[in-house]
Design a protein around this motif. Structure first.
Motif, mmCIF file in Angstrom:
data_model
loop_
_atom_site.group_PDB
_atom_site.id
_atom_site.type_symbol
_atom_site.label_atom_id
_atom_site.label_comp_id
_atom_site.label_asym_id
_atom_site.label_seq_id
_atom_site.Cartn_x
_atom_site.Cartn_y
_atom_site.Cartn_z
ATOM 1 N N UNK A 291 42.788 16.245 29.002
ATOM 2 C CA UNK A 291 43.439 17.425 29.578
ATOM 3 C C UNK A 291 43.746 18.535 28.588
ATOM 4 N N UNK A 292 43.094 18.548 27.423
ATOM 5 C CA UNK A 292 43.290 19.688 26.514
ATOM 6 C C UNK A 292 42.892 20.954 27.284
ATOM 7 N N UNK A 293 43.813 21.922 27.442
ATOM 8 C CA UNK A 293 43.466 23.103 28.250
ATOM 9 C C UNK A 293 42.229 23.830 27.704
ATOM 10 N N UNK A 294 41.388 24.293 28.610
ATOM 11 C CA UNK A 294 40.142 24.972 28.227
ATOM 12 C C UNK A 294 40.414 26.125 27.256
ATOM 13 N N UNK A 295 41.491 26.843 27.524
ATOM 14 C CA UNK A 295 41.816 28.000 26.683
ATOM 15 C C UNK A 295 42.064 27.564 25.222
ATOM 16 N N UNK A 296 42.759 26.439 25.075
ATOM 17 C CA UNK A 296 43.028 25.930 23.720
ATOM 18 C C UNK A 296 41.729 25.448 23.090
ATOM 19 N N UNK A 297 40.905 24.760 23.887
ATOM 20 C CA UNK A 297 39.639 24.283 23.345
ATOM 21 C C UNK A 297 38.763 25.456 22.894
ATOM 22 N N UNK A 298 38.727 26.508 23.690
ATOM 23 C CA UNK A 298 37.898 27.676 23.340
ATOM 24 C C UNK A 298 38.321 28.259 21.992
ATOM 25 N N UNK A 299 39.638 28.305 21.761
ATOM 26 C CA UNK A 299 40.138 28.863 20.488
ATOM 27 C C UNK A 299 39.673 28.015 19.310
ATOM 28 N N UNK A 300 39.807 26.695 19.489
ATOM 29 C CA UNK A 300 39.378 25.755 18.434
ATOM 30 C C UNK A 300 37.900 25.895 18.134
ATOM 31 N N UNK A 301 37.145 25.936 19.239
ATOM 32 C CA UNK A 301 35.693 25.997 19.146
ATOM 33 C C UNK A 301 35.272 27.261 18.375
ATOM 34 N N UNK A 302 35.858 28.398 18.763
ATOM 35 C CA UNK A 302 35.497 29.662 18.117
ATOM 36 C C UNK A 302 35.898 29.636 16.640
ATOM 37 N N UNK A 303 37.075 29.113 16.364
ATOM 38 C CA UNK A 303 37.566 29.071 14.983
ATOM 39 C C UNK A 303 36.633 28.224 14.111
ATOM 40 N N UNK A 304 36.284 27.051 14.605
ATOM 41 C CA UNK A 304 35.486 26.134 13.778
ATOM 42 C C UNK A 304 34.053 26.626 13.612
ATOM 43 N N UNK A 305 33.498 27.208 14.671
ATOM 44 C CA UNK A 305 32.119 27.719 14.551
ATOM 45 C C UNK A 305 32.058 28.931 13.622
ATOM 46 N N UNK A 306 33.180 29.650 13.484
ATOM 47 C CA UNK A 306 33.158 30.827 12.601
ATOM 48 C C UNK A 306 33.104 30.424 11.126
ATOM 49 N N UNK A 307 33.596 29.226 10.803
ATOM 50 C CA UNK A 307 33.583 28.827 9.381
ATOM 51 C C UNK A 307 32.540 27.762 9.056
ATOM 52 N N UNK A 308 32.023 27.058 10.075
ATOM 53 C CA UNK A 308 31.082 25.943 9.807
ATOM 54 C C UNK A 308 29.855 26.084 10.711
ATOM 55 N N UNK A 309 28.700 25.695 10.170
ATOM 56 C CA UNK A 309 27.473 25.790 10.978
ATOM 57 C C UNK A 309 27.406 24.660 11.993
ATOM 58 N N UNK A 310 27.223 25.043 13.278
ATOM 59 C CA UNK A 310 27.134 24.004 14.307
ATOM 60 C C UNK A 310 25.683 23.605 14.568
ATOM 61 N N UNK A 311 24.733 24.464 14.152
ATOM 62 C CA UNK A 311 23.325 24.181 14.491
ATOM 63 C C UNK A 311 22.696 23.227 13.474
ATOM 64 N N UNK A 312 23.310 22.056 13.345
ATOM 65 C CA UNK A 312 22.822 21.128 12.320
ATOM 66 C C UNK A 312 22.061 19.955 12.928
ATOM 67 N N UNK A 313 22.034 19.891 14.260
ATOM 68 C CA UNK A 313 21.207 18.853 14.899
ATOM 69 C C UNK A 313 20.619 19.421 16.185
ATOM 70 N N UNK A 314 19.613 18.728 16.693
ATOM 71 C CA UNK A 314 18.928 19.213 17.905
ATOM 72 C C UNK A 314 19.238 18.255 19.061
ATOM 73 N N UNK A 315 19.115 18.740 20.306
ATOM 74 C CA UNK A 315 19.415 17.848 21.440
ATOM 75 C C UNK A 315 18.663 16.519 21.367
ATOM 76 N N UNK A 316 17.410 16.543 20.830
ATOM 77 C CA UNK A 316 16.687 15.265 20.813
ATOM 78 C C UNK A 316 17.243 14.276 19.774
ATOM 79 N N UNK A 317 18.178 14.735 18.919
ATOM 80 C CA UNK A 317 18.816 13.817 17.948
ATOM 81 C C UNK A 317 19.989 13.039 18.570
#
Ligand code: GLY
Length: 368
Positions: A291-317
């Motif tokens: 039940x982590x609110x979507x709004x809180x998750x969005x903030x976390x997601x944006x913050x972490x993607x701004x400092x770390x690369x998320x494109x480090x694996x592909x869906x087939x991995x």
């Protein structure tokens, strides 16, 4: 300049922090009658070069210590290196009264602690962490261990150091990527237990924080909070029966990413960078399962993607990543268990997630 120090004690570990931390170490050695001829210092190639001279300049008594050096990097965190170090300790006359000082990051303190826990059934050791990961997390709490093949920390022990000294100036030697990697553990600590710090970090933005001087009030206060939270968790649950599992937020996916991308010994992906992306995936699971609110998750997601690369694996991995997660130490009964959050600052442990749920979270990460 006046040297500040704070001293506390967790279980049997003496913790010293602040600019006076090395002075405190000197006093500790005297107060505990440590025989200067029985002291060994474990370094890696980097800390030998960058941090040992600082230590010896402040504590000339340690010029008598024997120095053991291992190559830098995760590849040496193995049973083989532990054996080499045990043989070296033996050949240099170490005995049960020997004190091992681990001067380095997480690899040095995990490996050195493991070596200390096994040598002659256990000798005393002190951690002097030189990285942000070490000072914020790895060197505190007595988790020791080595990797087994490509799997992280599969062999080890809970074995407390007699003391840990957090000397902030060692952090000034860190390359930017290691600072960024360590910062992920600071963010994790806020997300699992301190909403106020998380909101402060989130408001500043990762990029700006990483540009701030390490002796700024912001870093000092944030690190102090991170360390005191870790100390409290370890005090309450040293052997990780329950609450200590909170510290694994982001690590189930993070360790799988490290194992998958680095294989046996590589270090293309730093631990904290893997944990940061792990927190994006586990934040998604936190939304779905806790039940982590979507709004809180969005903030976390944006913050972490701004400092770390998320494109480090592909869906087939994804199937292979999930396969790795079955080796996580928190698992039980053939299920994959996560430490997640209900809200920033509120963690939940032992959350079982299905393969389909994990795959959906990883898809979300890779779709960005
Ligand atoms: N690094 C996680 C723990 O000490 O439990």
């Amino acid at each position: 300049m006046q040297q500040t120090s704070r001293i506390t004690k967790v279980h049997r570990t003496h913790i010293g922090t602040g600019d006076g931390a090395l002075v405190q170490l000197g006093r500790f050695l005297v107060a505990n009658r440590m025989n200067r001829n029985k002291i060994f210092i474990l370094t890696d190639a980097n800390t030998h070069h960058l941090c040992l001279p600082v230590l010896l300049e402040q504590l000339p008594v340690l010029n008598h210590a024997a120095v053991l050096e291992i190559p830098a990097g995760e590849a040496v965190k193995s049973l083989q290196t532990a054996e080499t170090l045990w043989l070296e300790l033996l050949s240099k006359g170490a005995d049960r009264d020997t004190l091992l000082i681990n001067l380095g990051g997480g690899v040095v303190s995990d490996l050195g602690g493991f070596v200390a826990s096994g040598f002659k059934r256990g000798i005393r050791y002190i951690n002097l962490p030189t990285t942000l990961i070490g000072q914020a997390d790895a060197a505190i709490g007595g988790k020791t261990g080595v990797n087994l093949g490509s799997l992280k920390n599969q062999v080890g022990s809970f074995y407390l150091p007699v003391a840990v000294f957090l000397y902030p100036r060692f952090l000034e030697t860190l390359p930017f990527e290691h600072l960024r990697s360590g910062f992920a553990e600071v963010v994790k600590s806020a997300l699992i237990g301190d909403a106020v710090i998380w909101h402060r970090i989130e408001k500043q933005g990762g990029g700006r924080i990483l540009e701030m001087p390490l002796n700024s009030a912001f870093w000092r206060e944030t690190l102090e909070k991170t360390v005191s939270q870790k100390l409290k968790i370890v005090r309450d649950d040293f052997t990780e029966r329950k609450q200590r599992k909170k510290l694994n937020f982001g690590h189930t996916v993070g360790h799988a990413l490290e194992t998958f991308l680095n294989g046996a010994g590589g270090e293309g992906l730093l631990h904290g960078d893997a944990v940061a992306i792990g927190m994006v995936a586990e934040g998604y699971l936190s939304h779905k399962k806790c039940g982590l609110p979507m709004e809180e998750f969005r903030k976390m997601d944006a913050f972490l993607r701004a400092t770390h690369h998320a494109d480090i694996f592909k869906p087939h991995d994804i199937p292979q990543l999930i396969e790795q997660m079955y080796h996580d130490k928190k698992n039980a009964g053939g299920t994959i268990r996560f430490s997640l959050i209900r809200m920033p600052g509120v963690a939940v442990v032992d959350v079982v997630c299905t393969e389909a749920e994990i795959a959906e979270a990883l898809q979300f990460v890779s779709n960005g």
